[in-house]
Enzyme design. Structure first.
Site, PDB file in Angstrom:
ATOM      1  N   GLY A  31     -76.921 -82.538  67.922  1.00  0.00           N
ATOM      2  CA  GLY A  31     -76.069 -81.565  68.579  1.00  0.00           C
ATOM      3  C   GLY A  31     -75.499 -80.514  67.649  1.00  0.00           C
ATOM      4  O   GLY A  31     -75.124 -79.439  68.090  1.00  0.00           O
TER       5      GLY A  31
ATOM      6  N   ASP B  19     -66.699 -91.737  61.894  1.00  0.00           N
ATOM      7  CA  ASP B  19     -67.922 -92.025  62.654  1.00  0.00           C
ATOM      8  C   ASP B  19     -68.811 -92.996  61.885  1.00  0.00           C
ATOM      9  O   ASP B  19     -70.022 -92.811  61.788  1.00  0.00           O
ATOM     10  CB  ASP B  19     -68.687 -90.735  62.957  1.00  0.00           C
TER      11      ASP B  19
END
Length: 750
Positions: free
Chosen positions: A87, A201
């Site tokens: 993305g 993350d």
């Protein structure tokens, strides 16, 4: 330019592109013409140049089959392979034109260059990586711009992610998983110590292991500079950046902007769980369900399915994944130290089958290097094998050798083709045909495959197009992801021409599908976040100003641990409101608890405090000045002698509005307890049930070694029902002085 259909048209594009020296290309074409001649179709010619001549990489061949012969360079770098698409951009294996050094280049799509949030996030990632220099973190070399194309140059890591390794060979031996977690912890500690970074993350796809076993943490795209309030990009652009739902810390789902390094420890624990079990902590359910379960449920114990994992190691994992940050290890260094006893035996490098493959030209091979082309394989180059055996722990004493650096680009490969994994997306799109489960380029001369028509969505430069973030979009929550485990790019038209003609949904169809799914998920996510904020948020700002702490958790044992942590951190006269049930024993010690702390049950709820397994007696012991316990239902499950003990000099201590049951001897034991004139120890509005069957509701015990009497004590307005052999009365309060009895009723009172 139109897509080529014949070998001659394809060769013309190769020459225009400049990716192959004319001399080498002409020599190979002359050899073909002198033999059986050129193949008829462009796809067949591409297959030969990739696998037989080793002149083109798979990525280069795909682009040329689409009629694209420009932009095979990014700044000073020649593009060899596309390693992954996500993305926030694409990552390519590149080679410096002059230095011939292999690097991984992350490119921000030109469409995002005009988006301030995307561009600033890209620069922040560059700053985050550039601030670090550690063997367990992927390094950054440079950030540059080619016209309107922004790109980040990073270390090229020849290896695979933990996600890919477990997916290929299943759960890991616990000693191996421990080593990878310790090395990851060292990298996270460095990032925190030297740059104040929180990764946000951490997951199996963002931890790489190279062919020598060196571990590197990658993808700093969500990293937050914890001490730099001006760098909170997600707040600036009002974005809900969360992370990956399968590995998300509970507090990060509520407010990803304010999390600290302990959120990374939770995510590392979830990654540890995945390595040991081969599954995520909550492998089923939607994003919404996973976020709730991380808040409220415990994952299935790792030893339930893998009893070979030692109990002590399982306990370390549970502490890493504690729901409350205060109950976890507080720094990655603490995790590293806790795991050290389990990481004493050296382990070998990963086996070959776990390592990925690239096309021969991307590895720097030529048709004369390694093994000769295999005619039975249709011209596909047989790559050399290191003969590395399956993974096995090295037995015997000895300290672990230092992690070896990644293999230099100039070194000849010693394992089946390499796949780099640097800094971000690392999902190789080209694999050797020997691995049937991997998308391989397998063109043959004997079985030509007709070229597919050029797809409209493939127009433009390759970095103009982004892939869906993950194989399962529900696995990620509103966060651009660039890691190797989540990239599964659909084969392009040219790739299908090189491989086989397979009917698949078009890019446009997939795009429409993901738009619909994303819209629905977005609505669900917004509702969920609102619910979570309402259901799980702590005290309000006003409460904090007034010194009020709220505690809640679906697990009663964890609620008790959170209460213990809150008590130790609370200042004088703090009020702690418990909003969920508790389980286990508690000691209120004056040496650790400030005076005047109140612990009370949520006034609008019935909060039950139970003994749990192997309870201590008394269940609750209070020896802190001014401590107040109020509003609970306390149940000893008929396994403890005394529920509450008051001991020592504790003026102002109070028990109030308690329901007491399940005790064998006394609801309250008063042992050498003293108040002061004007600050009595008070027991008020206590209730015992009619089915109580014990010695006495309140027992006065005087230690023969400490004959100080219980004094300045008041027992008021209590109702003690049940059957007692020694009901409460003045005559039974032996050696106690100045005890006020007022307004008490029930069968336990005379």
């Amino acid at each position: 330019m139109p897509a080529p259909t014949t070998a001659e048209e394809f060769l013309e594009l190769v020459r225009k592109s400049g990716v192959v020296e004319d001399k080498r290309l002409d020599a190979y074409v002359d050899k073909l013409r002198a033999g059986s001649g050129l193949p008829a179709k462009a796809s067949e010619m591409a297959g030969l140049l990739v696998h037989d001549a080793c002149l083109l990489t798979t990525f280069q061949a795909e682009q040329l089959l689409l009629g694209k012969y420009r932009r095979f360079t990014i700044g000073k770098y020649k593009v060899l392979e596309r390693l992954g698409v996500g993305g926030m951009g694409s990552v390519y294996l590149c080679e410096h034109k002059l230095m011939r050094r292999r690097v991984a280049v992350k490119v921000l799509p030109t469409a995002k260059s005009n988006d301030p949030a995307s561009l600033e996030r890209f620069f922040r990632e560059a700053r985050a990586v550039a601030a670090l220099d550690h063997p367990n973190i992927v390094r950054a070399y440079d950030i540059d711009q080619d016209v309107n194309l922004h790109f980040l140059v990073m270390e090229y890591v020849d290896g695979a992610s933990l996600q890919e390794m477990v997916k290929k060979t299943g759960p890991m031996d616990y000693r191996r998983a421990v080593h990878y977690m310790r090395m990851s912890g060292l990298g996270l500690q460095h990032a925190h110590d030297f740059a104040g970074l929180v990764h946000r993350d951490i997951k199996p796809g963002n931890i790489l292991v190279d062919r020598y076993g060196a571990v590197k943490v990658l993808d700093m795209g969500l990293a937050r500079f914890f001490h730099d309030e001006e760098d909170i990009l997600t707040k600036k652009y009002d974005e809900n950046v969360l992370g990956t739902a399968d590995y998300l810390a509970p507090e990060q789902a509520l407010d990803s902007h304010s999390v600290d390094i302990r959120a990374d420890i939770y995510s590392l624990g979830a990654t540890f769980y995945f390595c040991l079990t081969g599954r995520t902590p909550f492998s089923e359910g939607t994003v919404a369900q996973k976020l709730i379960w991380h808040q409220t449920r415990q994952p299935k114990p790792v030893r339930a399915t893998h009893p070979d994992v030692p109990e002590e190691l399982a306990a370390i994992l549970e502490k890493m994944m504690a729901k409350e940050p205060a109950l976890r290890y507080q720094t990655p260094a603490d995790v590293v130290a806790a795991l050290a006893p389990w990481d004493q035996t050296p382990i070998p490098p990963p086996p070959d089958e776990e390592m990925p493959k690239l096309s021969p030209a991307a590895l720097g091979l030529t048709s004369n290097e390694g093994a000769p082309p295999s005619q039975g394989n249709g011209g596909a180059l047989s790559q050399p094998s290191s003969g590395r055996r399956n993974w096995k722990v090295v037995s015997g004493p000895g300290s672990r050798p230092p992690s070896a650096p990644s293999r230099p680009a100039s070194a000849p490969p010693t394992a089946p083709s390499a796949k780099p994994s640097a800094g971000d997306t690392r999902k190789s799109t080209s694999k050797a045909p020997a691995a049937p489960t991997q998308p391989a380029v397998a063109a043959t001369v004997t079985k030509p495959v007709p070229a597919a028509p050029r797809a409209a969505e493939e127009e433009g430069d390759p970095w103009e197009h982004l892939a869906p973030d993950t194989e399962d979009p529900s696995a990620r929550v509103n966060t651009p992801s660039n890691s190797p485990n989540t990239r599964k790019k659909a084969p392009s038209a040219s790739h299908r021409a090189l491989k086989t003609a397979v009917a698949e949904p078009t890019f446009a169809e997939r795009k429409r599908y993901w738009i619909v799914v994303g819209s629905v998920a977005g609505v669900v996510l917004l509702a969920l976040v609102a619910l979570l904020i309402y259901a799980f948020s702590g005290a309000s700002k006003d409460d904090k100003k007034r010194g009020i702490i709220h505690i809640r958790n679906a697990d009663p044992a964890i609620t008790l641990q959170a209460l213990i942590e809150a008590l130790e951190q609370a200042g004088p006269d703090t009020r702690i409101v418990v909003e969920s049930n508790l389980e286990g024993s508690l000691r209120i010690d004056a040496s650790r608890i400030k005076p005047g702390v109140t612990v009370e049950a949520d006034p609008g709820k019935t909060i039950v405090w139970t003994a749990g397994a192997n309870p201590a007696s008394p269940l609750i012991e209070i020896s802190a000045e001014g401590f107040v316990l109020r509003g609970f239902t306390i149940n000893g499950n008929n396994e403890v002698n005394d529920l509450i003990r008051l001991t020592g000099r504790i003026p102002g201590a109070t028990l109030s509005r308690l329901q007491l049951k399940g005790f064998k001897r006394a609801a309250v034991q008063v042992r050498n307890c003293q108040g002061e004139s004007g600050r009595r120890v008070t027991i008020s509005e206590l209730v015992t049930p009619p089915d109580a069957n014990a010695e006495t509701p309140v027992a006065f015990d005087i230690d023969s070694l400490r004959p100080a009497p219980s004094s300045f004590l008041a027992i008021r307005n209590c109702r003690f029902d049940g059957t007692y052999t020694q009901p409460l009365q003045s005559a039974t309060i032996k050696n106690a002085t100045k005890v006020e009895l007022d307004g008490n009723t029930g069968t336990g009172v005379k």
